[in-house]
Design a protein around this motif. Structure first.
Motif, PDB file in Angstrom:
ATOM      1  N   THR A 170      21.000  -7.826 -19.048  1.00 47.63           N
ATOM      2  CA  THR A 170      19.807  -8.230 -19.778  1.00 47.63           C
ATOM      3  C   THR A 170      18.554  -7.679 -19.102  1.00 47.63           C
ATOM      4  O   THR A 170      18.378  -7.848 -17.890  1.00 47.63           O
ATOM      5  N   PRO A 171      17.665  -7.007 -19.832  1.00 46.54           N
ATOM      6  CA  PRO A 171      16.445  -6.487 -19.224  1.00 46.54           C
ATOM      7  C   PRO A 171      15.489  -7.600 -18.815  1.00 46.54           C
ATOM      8  O   PRO A 171      15.461  -8.669 -19.433  1.00 46.54           O
ATOM      9  N   TYR A 172      14.724  -7.354 -17.780  1.00 49.92           N
ATOM     10  CA  TYR A 172      13.737  -8.310 -17.299  1.00 49.92           C
ATOM     11  C   TYR A 172      12.526  -7.540 -16.780  1.00 49.92           C
ATOM     12  O   TYR A 172      12.599  -6.322 -16.553  1.00 49.92           O
ATOM     13  N   ALA A 173      11.413  -8.237 -16.609  1.00 56.22           N
ATOM     14  CA  ALA A 173      10.202  -7.620 -16.066  1.00 56.22           C
ATOM     15  C   ALA A 173      10.119  -7.907 -14.576  1.00 56.22           C
ATOM     16  O   ALA A 173      10.637  -8.915 -14.078  1.00 56.22           O
ATOM     17  N   LEU A 174       9.432  -7.024 -13.854  1.00 55.40           N
ATOM     18  CA  LEU A 174       9.287  -7.151 -12.410  1.00 55.40           C
ATOM     19  C   LEU A 174       7.821  -6.941 -12.052  1.00 55.40           C
ATOM     20  O   LEU A 174       7.198  -5.959 -12.479  1.00 55.40           O
ATOM     21  N   ASP A 196      -1.542  -4.267 -21.152  1.00 50.78           N
ATOM     22  CA  ASP A 196      -2.624  -3.558 -20.465  1.00 50.78           C
ATOM     23  C   ASP A 196      -2.276  -3.197 -19.026  1.00 50.78           C
ATOM     24  O   ASP A 196      -3.149  -2.781 -18.253  1.00 50.78           O
ATOM     25  N   GLU A 197      -1.003  -3.354 -18.671  1.00 48.96           N
ATOM     26  CA  GLU A 197      -0.579  -3.125 -17.289  1.00 48.96           C
ATOM     27  C   GLU A 197      -0.004  -1.712 -17.116  1.00 48.96           C
ATOM     28  O   GLU A 197       0.673  -1.191 -18.016  1.00 48.96           O
ATOM     29  N   PRO A 198      -0.238  -1.085 -15.971  1.00 49.67           N
ATOM     30  CA  PRO A 198       0.436   0.182 -15.674  1.00 49.67           C
ATOM     31  C   PRO A 198       1.921  -0.069 -15.380  1.00 49.67           C
ATOM     32  O   PRO A 198       2.297  -1.166 -14.946  1.00 49.67           O
ATOM     33  N   MET A 199       2.729   0.940 -15.616  1.00 52.68           N
ATOM     34  CA  MET A 199       4.181   0.783 -15.476  1.00 52.68           C
ATOM     35  C   MET A 199       4.731   1.709 -14.405  1.00 52.68           C
ATOM     36  O   MET A 199       4.312   2.858 -14.267  1.00 52.68           O
ATOM     37  N   ARG A 223       2.166   2.607 -20.420  1.00 53.63           N
ATOM     38  CA  ARG A 223       1.225   3.395 -19.627  1.00 53.63           C
ATOM     39  C   ARG A 223       1.868   3.650 -18.267  1.00 53.63           C
ATOM     40  O   ARG A 223       1.729   2.854 -17.333  1.00 53.63           O
ATOM     41  N   VAL A 224       2.609   4.741 -18.184  1.00 50.60           N
ATOM     42  CA  VAL A 224       3.382   5.028 -16.977  1.00 50.60           C
ATOM     43  C   VAL A 224       2.457   5.559 -15.890  1.00 50.60           C
ATOM     44  O   VAL A 224       1.826   6.600 -16.040  1.00 50.60           O
ATOM     45  N   GLY A 241       2.079  -3.609  -5.786  1.00 48.93           N
ATOM     46  CA  GLY A 241       1.022  -3.708  -6.774  1.00 48.93           C
ATOM     47  C   GLY A 241       0.701  -2.454  -7.554  1.00 48.93           C
ATOM     48  O   GLY A 241      -0.370  -2.347  -8.161  1.00 48.93           O
ATOM     49  N   HIS A 242       1.626  -1.497  -7.610  1.00 46.75           N
ATOM     50  CA  HIS A 242       1.372  -0.254  -8.341  1.00 46.75           C
ATOM     51  C   HIS A 242       1.641  -0.367  -9.835  1.00 46.75           C
ATOM     52  O   HIS A 242       1.424   0.584 -10.578  1.00 46.75           O
ATOM     53  N   GLY A 243       2.126  -1.502 -10.275  1.00 54.92           N
ATOM     54  CA  GLY A 243       2.414  -1.698 -11.691  1.00 54.92           C
ATOM     55  C   GLY A 243       3.616  -2.609 -11.868  1.00 54.92           C
ATOM     56  O   GLY A 243       4.211  -3.087 -10.893  1.00 54.92           O
ATOM     57  N   PHE A 244       3.959  -2.859 -13.127  1.00 53.37           N
ATOM     58  CA  PHE A 244       5.154  -3.642 -13.416  1.00 53.37           C
ATOM     59  C   PHE A 244       6.315  -2.688 -13.707  1.00 53.37           C
ATOM     60  O   PHE A 244       6.127  -1.478 -13.873  1.00 53.37           O
ATOM     61  N   ALA A 245       7.520  -3.231 -13.792  1.00 53.69           N
ATOM     62  CA  ALA A 245       8.687  -2.434 -14.168  1.00 53.69           C
ATOM     63  C   ALA A 245       9.585  -3.255 -15.068  1.00 53.69           C
ATOM     64  O   ALA A 245       9.527  -4.493 -15.084  1.00 53.69           O
TER      65      ALA A 245
END
Length: 303
Positions: A170-174, A196-199, A223-224, A241-245
């Motif tokens: 199952t996919p999840y956010a990090l 609005d978050e970088p990825m 927004r990679v 803190g470089h973005g979410f994944a």
């Protein structure tokens, strides 16, 4: 009608030449002369009345259509010939020999160690040879006979590859531990919360398209900011803190190699899970070793 009079030696020589697409490489592997390989294959083709290999001056070999079909059958025949010998030696009471298994790179650290330990405990006389790699490389390894099975995700599998579903991911956010979304007590988030978050993108073939499509299907334009082929690198970048994944496999510890923490968040969106499958070539009968390994994958995942 007379039965064809071929030998196991001829089949082994043909298999090596077809796998390498080179008489020279086959002769080196088999430790015989190149002429011996060439003669054996010529005799095999004469006996069968079919040309299996095309010889190209200074460019090696290529398989004819008949050769490709025959090569797959020969792999099956040789594998079960070896199994027959092993069964006779062991009186059919114990599995022995070598089993070659491929595994998708990001699945390997999560699934293989425990799976392999359990299999070796059950079948100590079987040596499992592992090949870790990307999706396309594992499909190629199945087709060439380099691996008998492959543990991978169930996407982009062609009709010549059989698959048995053994689990789901199952996919999840990090996000980083000081991220605003990590402060939620229930640790749940929608994909729109990430709009609005970088990825930080796990940039592997098929994986990147799948992960980006999760956002696109929810109306979020990815927004990679950073791309990396390393699963743990993704986690470390997120932790700093470089973005979410978005990922599918979730380790039990939140601390990354860099020492910072990356916090997993459950997605509230209706996002389909990825199937995890054991793949093999269609029409090729699996050895008992492979059948037992595949069954163990299924039973362990269902726990």
């Amino acid at each position: 009608m007379n039965e064809p009079a071929f030998t196991l030696v001829q089949l082994r020589y043909f298999e090596a030449a077809a796998r390498h697409l080179s008489m020279t490489a086959a002769s080196k592997e088999l430790m015989v002369s190149q002429s011996a390989v060439s003669t054996a294959i010529a005799q095999l083709e004469k006996e069968m009345g079919v040309q299996f290999l095309l010889r190209h001056h200074a460019r090696g070999l290529s398989l004819t259509t008949a050769g490709e079909a025959f090569y797959k059958r020969v792999l099956d025949f040789l594998a079960h010939g070896a199994e027959l010998v092993e069964a006779a030696r062991q009186s059919g009471t114990e599995l022995v020999g070598t089993l070659t298994v491929g595994c998708f790179a990001t699945l390997a650290p999560f699934r293989l160690p425990g799976l392999l330990a359990e299999f070796e405990a059950r079948h100590p006389q079987v040596h499992v040879s592992l090949r870790e790699g990307a999706h396309q490389a594992l499909k190629s390894a199945l087709r060439s006979g380099e691996t008998e099975l492959a543990l991978l995700y169930g996407y982009d599998l062609d009709d010549d590859i059989d698959r048995q579903v053994v689990g789901t991911a199952t996919p999840y956010a990090l996000v980083s531990e000081d991220h605003r979304l990590a402060q939620r007590k229930n640790r749940k988030v929608s994909l729109q919360d990430l709009a609005d978050e970088p990825m930080v993108l796990l940039d592997l073939p098929h994986s990147r398209e799948y992960l980006q499509s999760i956002l696109s299907n929810a109306g979020v334009e990815p927004r990679v900011r950073h791309r990396t082929t390393g699963y743990e690198t993704v986690r470390a970048f997120v932790a700093h803190g470089h973005g979410f994944a978005l990922l599918n496999q979730c380790p039990p510890a939140e601390t990354t190699y860099s020492g910072a923490r990356a916090v997993p968040l459950t997605l509230t969106d209706d996002v389909p899970s990825l199937e995890i499958v054991v793949a093999s070539m269609r029409g090729v009968r699996l050895t008992r070793r492979a059948q037992e390994f595949r069954e163990l994958c299924r039973t362990l995942y269902e726990r």
